[in-house]
Design a protein around this motif. Structure first.
Motif, PDB file in Angstrom:
ATOM      1  N   ILE A  14       0.965  -1.101  -0.073  1.00  0.00           N
ATOM      2  CA  ILE A  14       0.149  -0.030  -0.096  1.00  0.00           C
ATOM      3  C   ILE A  14       0.804   1.540  -0.049  1.00  0.00           C
ATOM      4  CG2 ILE A  14      -1.746   1.410   1.343  1.00  0.00           C
ATOM      5  CD1 ILE A  14      -2.748  -1.185   2.296  1.00  0.00           C
ATOM      6  N   ARG A  15       0.734   2.132  -0.894  1.00  0.00           N
ATOM      7  CA  ARG A  15       1.545   3.413  -0.943  1.00  0.00           C
ATOM      8  C   ARG A  15       0.567   4.749  -0.923  1.00  0.00           C
ATOM      9  NH1 ARG A  15       3.575   5.151  -5.335  1.00  0.00           N
ATOM     10  NH2 ARG A  15       2.524   4.081  -6.908  1.00  0.00           N
ATOM     11  N   LEU A  16       1.086   5.703  -0.313  1.00  0.00           N
ATOM     12  CA  LEU A  16       0.212   6.943  -0.126  1.00  0.00           C
ATOM     13  C   LEU A  16       1.210   7.904  -1.088  1.00  0.00           C
ATOM     14  CD1 LEU A  16      -0.318   6.454   3.527  1.00  0.00           C
ATOM     15  CD2 LEU A  16      -2.273   7.230   2.093  1.00  0.00           C
ATOM     16  N   ALA A  17       0.435   8.545  -1.998  1.00  0.00           N
ATOM     17  CA  ALA A  17       1.255   9.690  -2.832  1.00  0.00           C
ATOM     18  C   ALA A  17       0.066  10.349  -3.506  1.00  0.00           C
ATOM     19  CB  ALA A  17       1.763   8.718  -4.045  1.00  0.00           C
ATOM     20  N   PHE A  18       0.375  11.642  -3.974  1.00  0.00           N
ATOM     21  CA  PHE A  18      -0.359  12.592  -4.409  1.00  0.00           C
ATOM     22  C   PHE A  18       0.085  13.092  -5.742  1.00  0.00           C
ATOM     23  CE2 PHE A  18       1.922  15.157  -1.340  1.00  0.00           C
ATOM     24  CZ  PHE A  18       2.539  16.078  -2.222  1.00  0.00           C
ATOM     25  N   SER A  19      -0.690  13.618  -6.408  1.00  0.00           N
ATOM     26  CA  SER A  19      -0.175  14.029  -7.894  1.00  0.00           C
ATOM     27  C   SER A  19      -0.856  15.514  -8.361  1.00  0.00           C
ATOM     28  CB  SER A  19      -0.990  13.093  -9.063  1.00  0.00           C
ATOM     29  OG  SER A  19      -0.882  13.662 -10.151  1.00  0.00           O
ATOM     30  N   LEU A  81       6.099  12.430  -3.591  1.00  0.00           N
ATOM     31  CA  LEU A  81       6.033  13.904  -3.861  1.00  0.00           C
ATOM     32  C   LEU A  81       6.419  14.112  -5.400  1.00  0.00           C
ATOM     33  CD1 LEU A  81       8.055  14.858  -0.866  1.00  0.00           C
ATOM     34  CD2 LEU A  81       5.678  15.033  -1.204  1.00  0.00           C
ATOM     35  N   PRO A  82       5.609  13.754  -6.435  1.00  0.00           N
ATOM     36  CA  PRO A  82       5.707  13.771  -7.885  1.00  0.00           C
ATOM     37  C   PRO A  82       6.195  15.492  -8.424  1.00  0.00           C
ATOM     38  CG  PRO A  82       3.273  13.198  -7.643  1.00  0.00           C
ATOM     39  CD  PRO A  82       4.104  13.263  -6.098  1.00  0.00           C
ATOM     40  N   ASP A  83       6.554  15.479  -9.399  1.00  0.00           N
ATOM     41  CA  ASP A  83       6.779  16.639  -9.920  1.00  0.00           C
ATOM     42  C   ASP A  83       5.995  16.994 -11.078  1.00  0.00           C
ATOM     43  OD1 ASP A  83       9.000  19.274 -10.214  1.00  0.00           O
ATOM     44  OD2 ASP A  83       8.694  18.192 -12.247  1.00  0.00           O
ATOM     45  N   GLY A 301       9.127  14.474   3.393  1.00  0.00           N
ATOM     46  CA  GLY A 301       9.954  15.201   2.112  1.00  0.00           C
ATOM     47  C   GLY A 301      10.657  16.422   3.027  1.00  0.00           C
ATOM     48  N   ARG A 302      10.614  17.348   2.236  1.00  0.00           N
ATOM     49  CA  ARG A 302      11.355  18.664   2.448  1.00  0.00           C
ATOM     50  C   ARG A 302      10.518  19.630   3.409  1.00  0.00           C
ATOM     51  NH1 ARG A 302      11.630  18.119  -3.111  1.00  0.00           N
ATOM     52  NH2 ARG A 302      10.067  19.817  -3.185  1.00  0.00           N
ATOM     53  N   LEU A 303       9.358  19.174   3.862  1.00  0.00           N
ATOM     54  CA  LEU A 303       8.660  20.134   4.457  1.00  0.00           C
ATOM     55  C   LEU A 303       8.545  19.723   6.107  1.00  0.00           C
ATOM     56  CD1 LEU A 303       5.491  21.109   2.436  1.00  0.00           C
ATOM     57  CD2 LEU A 303       7.729  22.254   2.583  1.00  0.00           C
ATOM     58  N   VAL A 304       8.344  20.552   7.026  1.00  0.00           N
ATOM     59  CA  VAL A 304       7.938  20.041   8.465  1.00  0.00           C
ATOM     60  C   VAL A 304       6.883  20.690   8.666  1.00  0.00           C
ATOM     61  CG1 VAL A 304       8.839  20.827  10.720  1.00  0.00           C
ATOM     62  CG2 VAL A 304      10.623  20.638   9.089  1.00  0.00           C
TER      63      VAL A 304
END
Length: 322
Positions: A14-19, A81-83, A301-304
């Motif tokens: 199971i993966r969590l990702a947004f687009s 964290l797609p680009d 990712g890069r965010l806190v």
């Protein structure tokens, strides 16, 4: 009804990702059906006047208000964290026969738009990607940081749910139409599809623009379930939230307002935009709250992201507001 059966390997995958591309494409529906997506009315009202001169007819045909969307426009995200540029590159490299086939399914072979696409599918792929890029610049680029913050907070929340209680807890409050049944998940749908995942797992994609519904992608693509992210109701809010009287007297109005704003995890910059104060001031106040055990922080990712603790939840709950 869409139903996927899980093996142990599928649960592990199971993966969590947004687009960003997915949000962009789904926003084309929100733009034309504001009554069905009332939480996004501030965005719709601000965006519509900016679109004069941008020809979206081809995209509107491939992304109808009702029913399915051309699948090549919303491929399952391959990265947490797609680009957007990478996703648009994938659109540009859509196989010509696939693009022509999906366009025919959406508009019919008699439609002028399909005939234009069919004459040069490779050129159509580049033209569609260029239109999406132009639409992004006008409609979503300015708002993406706050949208991304909501999506990242949801990914963190769901990851914690999965770690704490496995698939049962993960799917428990995903959406009213989504149910976990021990070794399978079902989602209400006008189509019927039941299949075993067979080790490929399931992608869970939080979205703000799909609200209030869920969307599904099935074979031959990576199975994907797109659902409304937590915190959408506050997405377009501006201004400092009202602080409980007693709490404001105890820790100060700004810090009390920060705790109220942290109903969902948020970044320093997102809080600064919402409260109309500088990121530096927000950071100073969060530092004090962190030392007092009223907030915690975690990295995605890069965010806190900052979160309320149980102590601050108790302080905020059931207090009268000014």
């Amino acid at each position: 009804m869409i139903e996927w059966k899980f093996t142990p390997d599928d649960v592990a995958r199971i993966r969590l990702a947004f687009s960003p591309l997915g949000e962009l494409v789904r926003s084309l529906i929100v733009l034309r059906a504001p009554a069905r997506h009332s939480l996004h009315l501030p965005w719709t009202k601000a965006t519509r006047p900016l679109l004069a001169g941008l020809d979206l007819a081809e995209l509107f045909a491939l992304v109808p208000i009702h029913g399915d969307t051309a699948d090549f426009l919303t491929p399952p995200p391959t990265s947490p964290l797609p680009d957007l540029d990478d996703e648009l590159a994938a659109v540009r490299h859509t196989p010509p026969d696939q693009l022509a086939r999906e366009a025919a399914d959406m508009v019919g072979t008699a439609a002028p738009i399909w005939q234009r696409i069919q004459k040069d599918p490779a050129g159509a792929a580049h033209r569609i990607a260029d239109t999406l890029q132009a639409y992004w610049s006008v409609a979503l680029a300015e708002h993406w940081p706050r949208i991304r913050a909501v999506l990242e907070a949801d990914v963190l929340w769901r990851s914690q749910r999965l770690a704490a209680g496995g698939a049962r807890l993960l799917f428990e409050d995903l959406h009213a139409t989504v149910k976990w049944h021990g070794d399978r998940v079902s989602a209400a749908d006008r189509h019927h599809h039941a299949a075993a995942l067979s080790g490929q797992g399931l992608v869970l994609e939080p979205s703000v623009m799909c609200w209030p519904a869920v969307r599904k992608m099935i074979d031959p693509y990576q199975p994907t379930l797109t659902y409304p992210a937590r915190g959408i109701a506050t997405l377009w809010e501006n201004g400092t939230p009202l602080a409980p009287v007693a709490l404001a007297a105890l820790i100060g109005r700004t810090r009390a307002s920060l705790l109220i704003a942290l109903t969902e995890p948020a970044t320093t910059s997102a809080l600064a935009r919402r409260m109309s104060i500088t990121p530096g001031a927000v950071s100073q106040h969060l530092g004090v709250l962190l030392e007092c055990g009223l907030v915690t922080r975690s990295r995605v990712g890069r965010l806190v992201l900052y979160h309320r603790t149980r102590t601050s939840d108790a302080l905020v709950a059931n207090q009268p507001q000014r």
